[in-house]
Design a protein around this motif. Structure first.
Motif, PDB file in Angstrom:
ATOM      1  N   ALA A   1       0.802  -1.452   0.086  1.00  0.00           N
ATOM      2  CA  ALA A   1      -0.272   0.007  -0.200  1.00  0.00           C
ATOM      3  C   ALA A   1       0.946   1.327   0.117  1.00  0.00           C
ATOM      4  O   ALA A   1       1.832   1.382   0.763  1.00  0.00           O
ATOM      5  N   MET A   2       0.391   2.131  -0.930  1.00  0.00           N
ATOM      6  CA  MET A   2       1.247   3.314  -0.807  1.00  0.00           C
ATOM      7  C   MET A   2       0.634   4.379   0.141  1.00  0.00           C
ATOM      8  O   MET A   2      -0.699   4.548   0.258  1.00  0.00           O
ATOM      9  N   LEU A   3       1.457   4.560   1.256  1.00  0.00           N
ATOM     10  CA  LEU A   3       0.990   5.435   2.451  1.00  0.00           C
ATOM     11  C   LEU A   3       0.745   6.943   2.072  1.00  0.00           C
ATOM     12  O   LEU A   3      -0.135   7.586   2.841  1.00  0.00           O
ATOM     13  N   LYS A   4       1.624   7.422   1.232  1.00  0.00           N
ATOM     14  CA  LYS A   4       1.756   8.990   1.220  1.00  0.00           C
ATOM     15  C   LYS A   4       2.404   9.341  -0.072  1.00  0.00           C
ATOM     16  O   LYS A   4       3.356   8.586  -0.676  1.00  0.00           O
ATOM     17  N   SER A   5       2.111  10.047  -0.810  1.00  0.00           N
ATOM     18  CA  SER A   5       2.890  10.671  -1.970  1.00  0.00           C
ATOM     19  C   SER A   5       2.953  12.374  -1.860  1.00  0.00           C
ATOM     20  O   SER A   5       1.705  12.814  -1.617  1.00  0.00           O
ATOM     21  N   ILE A   6       4.065  12.678  -1.997  1.00  0.00           N
ATOM     22  CA  ILE A   6       4.279  14.132  -1.956  1.00  0.00           C
ATOM     23  C   ILE A   6       5.039  14.664  -3.459  1.00  0.00           C
ATOM     24  O   ILE A   6       6.164  14.121  -3.654  1.00  0.00           O
ATOM     25  N   ASP A   7       4.379  15.820  -3.886  1.00  0.00           N
ATOM     26  CA  ASP A   7       5.201  16.383  -5.030  1.00  0.00           C
ATOM     27  C   ASP A   7       5.977  17.145  -4.430  1.00  0.00           C
ATOM     28  O   ASP A   7       5.657  18.314  -3.971  1.00  0.00           O
ATOM     29  N   THR A   8       7.391  17.012  -4.737  1.00  0.00           N
ATOM     30  CA  THR A   8       8.319  17.781  -4.242  1.00  0.00           C
ATOM     31  C   THR A   8       8.762  19.079  -5.330  1.00  0.00           C
ATOM     32  O   THR A   8       9.469  19.862  -4.868  1.00  0.00           O
ATOM     33  N   GLY A   9       8.370  18.868  -6.433  1.00  0.00           N
ATOM     34  CA  GLY A   9       8.580  19.873  -7.592  1.00  0.00           C
ATOM     35  C   GLY A   9       9.848  19.660  -8.206  1.00  0.00           C
ATOM     36  O   GLY A   9      10.161  20.473  -9.094  1.00  0.00           O
ATOM     37  N   SER A  10      10.885  18.739  -7.949  1.00  0.00           N
ATOM     38  CA  SER A  10      11.912  18.701  -8.663  1.00  0.00           C
ATOM     39  C   SER A  10      12.391  17.063  -8.396  1.00  0.00           C
ATOM     40  O   SER A  10      11.841  16.264  -7.742  1.00  0.00           O
ATOM     41  N   GLN A  11      13.363  16.811  -9.425  1.00  0.00           N
ATOM     42  CA  GLN A  11      13.862  15.451  -9.377  1.00  0.00           C
ATOM     43  C   GLN A  11      14.426  15.072  -8.127  1.00  0.00           C
ATOM     44  O   GLN A  11      15.047  15.774  -7.369  1.00  0.00           O
ATOM     45  N   VAL A  12      14.093  13.661  -7.505  1.00  0.00           N
ATOM     46  CA  VAL A  12      14.518  13.426  -6.261  1.00  0.00           C
ATOM     47  C   VAL A  12      15.681  12.135  -6.389  1.00  0.00           C
ATOM     48  O   VAL A  12      15.665  11.234  -7.104  1.00  0.00           O
ATOM     49  N   CYS A  13      16.713  12.733  -6.022  1.00  0.00           N
ATOM     50  CA  CYS A  13      18.009  11.843  -6.238  1.00  0.00           C
ATOM     51  C   CYS A  13      18.374  10.829  -5.223  1.00  0.00           C
ATOM     52  O   CYS A  13      18.951   9.924  -5.384  1.00  0.00           O
ATOM     53  N   SER A  14      18.074  11.453  -4.031  1.00  0.00           N
ATOM     54  CA  SER A  14      18.556  10.710  -2.990  1.00  0.00           C
ATOM     55  C   SER A  14      17.513  10.861  -1.678  1.00  0.00           C
ATOM     56  O   SER A  14      16.950  11.795  -1.579  1.00  0.00           O
ATOM     57  N   ILE A  15      17.500   9.769  -0.802  1.00  0.00           N
ATOM     58  CA  ILE A  15      16.909   9.784   0.467  1.00  0.00           C
ATOM     59  C   ILE A  15      17.584   9.167   1.475  1.00  0.00           C
ATOM     60  O   ILE A  15      18.036   8.168   1.291  1.00  0.00           O
ATOM     61  N   LEU A  16      17.407   9.784   2.654  1.00  0.00           N
ATOM     62  CA  LEU A  16      17.967   9.204   3.902  1.00  0.00           C
ATOM     63  C   LEU A  16      17.040   9.586   5.198  1.00  0.00           C
ATOM     64  O   LEU A  16      16.699  10.533   5.253  1.00  0.00           O
ATOM     65  N   TRP A  17      16.650   8.471   5.854  1.00  0.00           N
ATOM     66  CA  TRP A  17      15.995   8.534   7.260  1.00  0.00           C
ATOM     67  C   TRP A  17      17.147   8.782   8.263  1.00  0.00           C
ATOM     68  O   TRP A  17      18.171   8.549   8.115  1.00  0.00           O
ATOM     69  N   SER A  18      16.571   9.804   9.208  1.00  0.00           N
ATOM     70  CA  SER A  18      17.592   9.800  10.495  1.00  0.00           C
ATOM     71  C   SER A  18      17.424   8.633  11.356  1.00  0.00           C
ATOM     72  O   SER A  18      16.618   7.863  11.359  1.00  0.00           O
ATOM     73  N   LYS A  19      18.923   8.395  11.923  1.00  0.00           N
ATOM     74  CA  LYS A  19      19.023   7.413  12.672  1.00  0.00           C
ATOM     75  C   LYS A  19      18.294   7.474  13.863  1.00  0.00           C
ATOM     76  O   LYS A  19      18.018   6.501  14.541  1.00  0.00           O
ATOM     77  N   HIS A  20      18.247   8.735  14.428  1.00  0.00           N
ATOM     78  CA  HIS A  20      17.459   8.882  15.832  1.00  0.00           C
ATOM     79  C   HIS A  20      16.296   9.704  15.811  1.00  0.00           C
ATOM     80  O   HIS A  20      15.911  10.293  17.031  1.00  0.00           O
ATOM     81  N   GLN A  21      16.036  10.498  14.772  1.00  0.00           N
ATOM     82  CA  GLN A  21      14.760  11.310  14.567  1.00  0.00           C
ATOM     83  C   GLN A  21      13.909  10.927  13.576  1.00  0.00           C
ATOM     84  O   GLN A  21      14.176  10.001  12.766  1.00  0.00           O
ATOM     85  N   ARG A  22      12.547  11.299  13.753  1.00  0.00           N
ATOM     86  CA  ARG A  22      11.324  10.865  12.984  1.00  0.00           C
ATOM     87  C   ARG A  22      11.442  11.863  11.704  1.00  0.00           C
ATOM     88  O   ARG A  22      10.595  12.511  11.689  1.00  0.00           O
ATOM     89  N   GLU A  23      12.557  11.480  11.099  1.00  0.00           N
ATOM     90  CA  GLU A  23      12.791  12.637  10.104  1.00  0.00           C
ATOM     91  C   GLU A  23      13.295  11.997   8.792  1.00  0.00           C
ATOM     92  O   GLU A  23      13.992  10.861   8.871  1.00  0.00           O
ATOM     93  N   LEU A  24      13.254  12.805   7.780  1.00  0.00           N
ATOM     94  CA  LEU A  24      13.845  12.130   6.291  1.00  0.00           C
ATOM     95  C   LEU A  24      14.388  13.378   5.584  1.00  0.00           C
ATOM     96  O   LEU A  24      14.012  14.435   5.645  1.00  0.00           O
ATOM     97  N   CYS A  25      15.442  13.153   4.982  1.00  0.00           N
ATOM     98  CA  CYS A  25      16.213  14.088   4.094  1.00  0.00           C
ATOM     99  C   CYS A  25      16.105  13.633   2.634  1.00  0.00           C
ATOM    100  O   CYS A  25      16.656  12.334   2.590  1.00  0.00           O
ATOM    101  N   SER A  26      15.638  14.502   1.815  1.00  0.00           N
ATOM    102  CA  SER A  26      15.845  14.398   0.344  1.00  0.00           C
ATOM    103  C   SER A  26      16.766  15.203  -0.369  1.00  0.00           C
ATOM    104  O   SER A  26      16.996  16.470   0.219  1.00  0.00           O
ATOM    105  N   SER A  27      17.360  14.977  -1.372  1.00  0.00           N
ATOM    106  CA  SER A  27      18.338  15.632  -2.326  1.00  0.00           C
ATOM    107  C   SER A  27      17.464  15.782  -3.704  1.00  0.00           C
ATOM    108  O   SER A  27      16.977  14.933  -4.061  1.00  0.00           O
ATOM    109  N   HIS A  28      17.854  17.136  -4.297  1.00  0.00           N
ATOM    110  CA  HIS A  28      16.983  17.372  -5.497  1.00  0.00           C
ATOM    111  C   HIS A  28      17.977  17.750  -6.683  1.00  0.00           C
ATOM    112  O   HIS A  28      19.169  18.374  -6.434  1.00  0.00           O
ATOM    113  N   GLY A  29      17.362  17.692  -7.680  1.00  0.00           N
ATOM    114  CA  GLY A  29      17.745  18.530  -8.912  1.00  0.00           C
ATOM    115  C   GLY A  29      17.160  19.656  -9.380  1.00  0.00           C
ATOM    116  O   GLY A  29      16.934  20.284  -8.546  1.00  0.00           O
ATOM    117  N   PHE A  30      17.217  19.899 -10.543  1.00  0.00           N
ATOM    118  CA  PHE A  30      16.711  21.324 -11.173  1.00  0.00           C
ATOM    119  C   PHE A  30      15.278  21.305 -10.584  1.00  0.00           C
ATOM    120  O   PHE A  30      14.425  20.601 -10.500  1.00  0.00           O
TER     121      PHE A  30
END
Length: 367
Positions: A258-287
């Motif tokens: 099941a897809m739980l969530k979809s967010i349009d970031t507005g740009s190419q998503v190149c990489s994703i990292l979850w935090s090891k100790h926070q309930r947070e996510l970091c994403s990197s982008h292109g143009f």
């Protein structure tokens, strides 16, 4: 190469139902939607990375549990000690048409000195970085090796030949199995924490969850999928990001698909990292912004944008996290590495493993 006894895989267990998180946990999530710590807007360090290959599908950085960052620059691999700042040239790949296409540190406890290097000549090299010695070469692909992931003594490699190969690095006959994964290049591989499920992603805009054969095939992305990461605090939760024609981050229940969530970031998503100790996510982008975005994960699988971090002038190809979970390094097509204190120190720690001095304006080089 002598490695530890083989890891005894658990049988695949039923993953939790994300729609039925207990009330106490949900309440805690709702009450922690706001980030109270200060998040610096500027990187704590910048390194010049000349000849970093601008290719969306490659994986050219890896940060080891020993706090050593491996960086692939064209034909060469360099090791940067984040504690001392020392830089070591490990190897130069021979051949005019050959170059490094992926790097991945071994994750076996006590064996973190070993580094896997994927090449454009379809091979995987295994290096003892302490001895600066090539231990062995793993063959089997007929296309470049763009992605790799360790699972104890197994090394999974994904190639332009659309294959995923499982290598047992202890064995002379190292190829354990081959999977025809996709119709195009395999550019993302991630084992979950307990080593029972492997997610792979490709140029074909599909991602798959497999043990031996695919259990799930997810087709909702509309462009190539490279960015993948398993959530460390919610077993079975996976995040994925799509390329230029898709631009979305999607959260998945890997048990049901099941897809739980979809967010349009507005740009190419190149990489994703979850935090090891926070309930947070970091994403990197292109143009067009070439930015990092910090997201807060909340109740009902919500994602709230917390902060955008800018400074790169071209797309951010890859992310890696320091072993203490505090610092994220971004490798971009502007041939620079930037280090960001995004996630902060773990609650039980007061300082990062990476010296956090003033911003370095001199742009020291990685080589």
């Amino acid at each position: 190469m002598q490695l530890e006894d083989p890891y005894r895989h658990d049988s695949l267990r039923v993953l939790q139902n994300f729609e039925s998180i207990d009330d106490t946990f949900s309440s805690a999530i709702r009450n922690s939607d706001v980030i109270n710590r200060k998040i610096p807007s500027q990187p704590c360090r910048i390194l010049d990375a000349p000849d970093l290959v601008d290719d969306y599908y490659l994986n050219l950085i890896s940060w080891s549990s020993d706090n050593i960052l491996a960086v692939a620059l064209a034909h060469c691999v360099y090791l940067w000690n984040a504690g001392s700042g020392e830089i070591h040239h490990l190897t130069t790949i021979e051949g005019d048409d050959d170059y490094v296409t992926s790097v991945a540190w071994c994750t076996i406890s006590g064996q973190s000195k070993y580094l896997a290097i994927g090449t454009n000549s379809n091979k995987v090299q295994l290096w003892d970085t302490q001895a600066s010695k090539l231990v062995r070469t793993l063959r089997g692909h007929s296309g470049r090796v763009a992605s790799m992931a360790w699972n104890q003594h197994w090394l999974s490699s994904g190639g332009r030949d659309s294959l995923i190969i499982q290598h047992d690095v202890r064995s002379a006959n190292h190829v354990v199995s081959r999977y025809k994964a996709h119709e195009q290049e395999v550019c993302g591989l991630k084992w979950n924490e307990d080593g029972t499920s492997l997610w792979d992603a490709s140029m074909s805009s599909r991602s798959r969850n497999r043990d031996v054969s695919p259990r799930l095939v997810l087709k909702q992305h509309k462009a190539a999928v490279k960015a993948l990461d398993w959530c460390p605090f919610n077993r079975g939760l996976l995040a994925s990001g799509g390329g230029t024609a898709d631009r979305s981050i999607k959260l998945w229940n890997s048990n049901s698909g099941a897809m739980l969530k979809s967010i349009d970031t507005g740009s190419q998503v190149c990489s994703i990292l979850w935090s090891k100790h926070q309930r947070e996510l970091c994403s990197s982008h292109g143009f067009s912004e070439n930015q990092l975005i910090l997201w807060k994960y909340g109740s009902r699988s919500s994602l709230t944008k917390v902060k955008e971090l800018t400074g790169h002038t071209h797309r951010i190809l890859s992310l890696a996290c320091s072993p203490d979970g505090s610092t994220v390094v971004s490798a971009a097509a502007d041939e620079s590495l930037r280090f960001w204190n995004i996630f902060g120190s773990a609650p039980s720690r007061r300082s990062s493993v990476l010296p956090m001095g003033d911003l370095t304006f001199g742009m020291p080089t990685i080589r």
